[in-house]
Design an enzyme around this catalytic site. Structure first.
Site, short mmCIF file in Angstrom:
data_model
loop_
_atom_site.label_atom_id
_atom_site.label_comp_id
_atom_site.label_asym_id
_atom_site.label_seq_id
_atom_site.Cartn_x
_atom_site.Cartn_y
_atom_site.Cartn_z
N GLU A 1 -0.27 -9.88 19.86
CA GLU A 1 0.00 -9.87 21.37
C GLU A 1 0.40 -11.16 22.00
O GLU A 1 -0.19 -12.33 21.99
CB GLU A 1 -1.27 -9.54 21.95
CG GLU A 1 -1.31 -9.37 23.49
CD GLU A 1 -0.28 -8.13 23.81
OE1 GLU A 1 0.07 -7.97 25.02
OE2 GLU A 1 0.06 -7.36 22.89
N CYS B 1 -3.52 -10.13 29.87
CA CYS B 1 -3.12 -9.56 28.54
C CYS B 1 -3.24 -8.03 28.92
O CYS B 1 -3.97 -7.41 29.51
CB CYS B 1 -4.14 -9.98 27.51
SG CYS B 1 -3.88 -9.22 25.77
N CYS C 1 -6.56 -7.32 25.92
CA CYS C 1 -7.89 -8.17 26.18
C CYS C 1 -8.28 -7.77 27.77
O CYS C 1 -8.77 -8.72 28.36
CB CYS C 1 -7.90 -9.41 25.69
SG CYS C 1 -7.49 -9.62 24.15
N HIS D 1 -11.44 -9.84 29.98
CA HIS D 1 -11.42 -11.05 30.79
C HIS D 1 -12.16 -10.34 32.26
O HIS D 1 -12.60 -11.12 33.02
CB HIS D 1 -9.77 -11.19 31.23
CG HIS D 1 -9.13 -11.85 30.08
ND1 HIS D 1 -9.35 -13.07 29.76
CD2 HIS D 1 -8.30 -11.36 29.26
CE1 HIS D 1 -8.87 -13.78 28.96
NE2 HIS D 1 -8.04 -12.83 28.66
N ARG E 1 -11.84 -11.19 19.69
CA ARG E 1 -11.40 -12.40 18.98
C ARG E 1 -12.29 -13.58 19.02
O ARG E 1 -11.78 -14.68 18.71
CB ARG E 1 -10.12 -12.75 19.69
CG ARG E 1 -8.99 -11.80 19.47
CD ARG E 1 -7.77 -11.80 20.25
NE ARG E 1 -6.81 -10.66 19.88
CZ ARG E 1 -7.00 -9.47 20.40
NH1 ARG E 1 -8.17 -8.93 21.05
NH2 ARG E 1 -6.35 -8.20 19.83
N SER F 1 -8.11 -17.24 21.85
CA SER F 1 -6.80 -17.86 21.10
C SER F 1 -6.67 -19.32 21.46
O SER F 1 -5.56 -19.90 20.82
CB SER F 1 -5.77 -16.95 21.28
OG SER F 1 -6.00 -15.71 20.25
N CYS G 1 -3.80 -13.58 20.10
CA CYS G 1 -3.61 -12.99 21.23
C CYS G 1 -3.20 -13.95 22.43
O CYS G 1 -4.04 -14.67 23.00
CB CYS G 1 -4.83 -12.11 21.68
SG CYS G 1 -4.49 -10.72 22.65
N CYS H 1 0.31 -11.58 27.42
CA CYS H 1 0.46 -10.00 27.61
C CYS H 1 1.69 -9.26 27.27
O CYS H 1 2.54 -9.86 28.05
CB CYS H 1 0.00 -9.92 29.33
SG CYS H 1 0.12 -8.12 29.55
#
Length: 566
Positions: free
Chosen positions: A14, A61, A64, A68, A478, A501, A545, A548
């Protein structure tokens, strides 16, 4: 003579990630990880109502979103010292665990399995022998000669058409591909089944959260999921039982297919067990809370340094000073104004792009550090931290998995094999099984609490004058995610996201310490610099990731993928 390889962008992730490596003597000797996208939501949030932040940060993203949102509302609640009702805690737990099941299934099958599975090789497989292999690993109802024969015919038709669809542009026939044809056919069949089961998880998530992606049922102070068994406009028992049914089906797939396939990869690629360790400092946070105060949790948090389980230091709650006081980020190698290391509450996000400079700035990602050290986060960190603390559920799940790998590989393996590329896949599969169990357990807790007549889902927040600081922590698929907020007179003064990430893909710091992606590539074998499959294997094992849903397109709308070997 060293050879430079640039993979830009790294696909099947991503967002937009660039990886550069130098190869000498058939192995990686230098590495750079570069996030090629700027995330400016921190600045967009300044001056806004803290209650609205979670709706904005979900847009960081397209994968995810849930995580968030959850970290954001927790950051505001932490700043205000606000407790949420038990029902709200349990609903949030179900949301995060269902999201996790979807995410882990998608990661293994859609985003990383093709680094290990040669789809074209499946054409040489015997469906009867494939069924025998599959039956030796589990009694999954989809493992039949008829099913495998049908999948083989489907692959044959794709190859004959010259249009491989999702299987295009992979390194078929690469010398590093080791699975026998029957194992490849089994994996391709499971790949196709995984599409159905990740959909079931998505469906369950949409029922309880109102929408997916970008869920709609959170609020600072609780959730907006109306609970009333007698009201058809609310989440009724009928809907709750349908969620349970869907999650139960997904759990069966995880335990009988996903985990089995990872066992097979780990056992049949045992020569890869030593590769990809890199940073073995691990960081995880407590999560899946069992009480309204967020003190008791089903998942433990803590740190382990240098892979030594005896160094375990617990992180007990979101508000644990051991975590809050020891996080900072460096921009020494990142495209921002200045050259500092600061605590997230004190940071700024002032972009200043230059160019990619090996010895200078080369990424939009900051470099998070804990007590000045790089840390690996993610399912592997969670399993290591849990194992080191003697967490019964983690130890039982990890030992069971390692026993299965030992049986297939024909050699006894222990927790030490988890430090590496294959180990990250193993830890993620184990975590998926744990989260499936916890989701159903928390479903029981929610239903039992509703049965007492408790329908409370929300405690209203109150914003006092002056400044408040908070952090929202969440163990995302993640790894450790934290949102740091400073509130001034009811408005957002500063907001910083330190995401998994960023921990893993971040660059060198001012001391030259490599980030986890970079460190994990050091010493990796490279059989063919023109087709750097081994680099992708290790990077994909982290489940990158970066941002977005961004794709690099040429003017004709075709995807642009570049691999340079210089």
């Amino acid at each position: 003579m060293a050879q430079r390889i640039t993979i830009d962008p790294v696909t099947r992730i991503e967002g937009h990630l660039r990886i550069d490596v130098e190869v000498d003597g058939g192995q990686v000797t230098k590495a750079w990880s570069s996030g090629q996208m700027y995330r400016g939501l921190e600045n967009i949030l300044k001056g806004r109502d803290p209650r609205d932040a979670w709706l904005f940060v979900q847009r960081i993203c397209g994968v995810c979103t849930t995580v968030h949102a959850l970290a954001s509302v927790r950051s505001v609640e932490n700043a205000l010292g606000l407790q949420i009702p038990l029902n709200a805690q349990l609903i949030r737990n179900m949301v995060q665990s269902i999201h996790c099941l979807h995410d882990h299934i998608v990661h293994f099958y859609a985003l990383s399995a093709l680094d290990w599975v040669d789809v074209v090789s499946a054409l040489d497989a015997d469906p009867v022998a494939t069924a025998k292999l599959a039956d030796s690993l589990s009694d999954w109802h989809g493992n039949s000669p008829k099913r495998f024969a049908a999948v083989k015919d489907k692959v044959k038709a794709l190859v004959a058409s010259g249009q491989l669809g999702p299987f295009a542009n992979a390194y078929w026939g690469h010398s590093a591909m080791k699975l026998p044809p029957e194992a490849n056919l089994m994996a391709v069949s499971h790949y196709l089944e995984a599409l159905d089961y990740q959909r079931k998880a998505t469906q369950a998530l949409a029922i309880i959260s109102g929408k997916n992606p970008h869920i709609q049922n959170l609020s600072v102070g609780g959730v907006t999921t109306n609970l009333n068994p007698e009201n058809q406009t609310a989440v009724t028992m009928e809907r709750l039982y349908y969620i349970k049914q869907l999650v139960s089906e997904v759990r069966d797939f995880i335990k009988m297919v996903y985990m089995t396939d990872v066992v097979a990869v780990g056992a049949l690629y045992k020569e890869w067990l030593p590769y990809g360790a890199g940073v073995t400092n691990y960081l995880a946070a407590p999560d899946m809370f069992l009480d309204a105060a967020g003190i008791k949790a089903d998942l433990p948090g803590g740190t382990v340094m240098n892979g030594d389980l005896s160094t375990i230091k617990p992180i007990s709650t979101i508000a644990d000073p051991y975590f809050i006081e020891n996080v900072e980020e460096s921009i020494s190698k990142a495209w921002y104004e200045g050259d500092w290391s600061k605590h997230p509450w004190e940071e700024s996000t002032d972009p200043k792009f230059t160019q990619f400079e090996d010895e200078g700035k080369y990424t939009w990602l900051k470099a998070p550090r804990f007590q000045g050290k790089p840390m690996q986060v993610g399912p592997l960190a969670q399993m290591v931290v849990g194992y080191a603390q003697g967490h019964e559920r983690t130890i039982k799940a990890v030992d069971s998995f390692l026993s299965r790998v030992s049986a297939v590989a024909g050699v006894q393996v222990g927790p030490e094999i988890l430090h590496g590329t294959v180990g990250r896949h193993a830890a993620r599969a184990v975590r998926a099984g744990i989260m499936a169990d916890l989701c159903l357990e928390h479903w029981d807790k929610l239903v039992n609490n509703i049965a007492t007549g408790d329908y409370e889902i929300f405690n209203p927040p109150v914003f006092p004058k002056g400044e408040q600081r908070g952090v929202g922590v969440h163990e995302a698929p993640r790894g450790l995610l934290s949102h740091w907020i400073v509130i001034q007179d009811g408005k957002i003064k500063n907001y910083q996201c330190v995401v998994p990430s960023t921990w893993n893909a971040g660059p060198r710091d001012e001391q030259g310490q490599l980030g986890p992606y970079e460190a994990s590539l050091m010493g990796n074998p490279i059989a063919d610099p023109e087709r750097p499959l081994e680099v992708l294997r290790t990077i994909h094992s982290f489940d990158p990731c970066i941002a977005c849903a961004v794709h690099m397109l040429d003017p004709e709308g075709k995807e642009t993928v570049k691999v340079k070997a210089l």
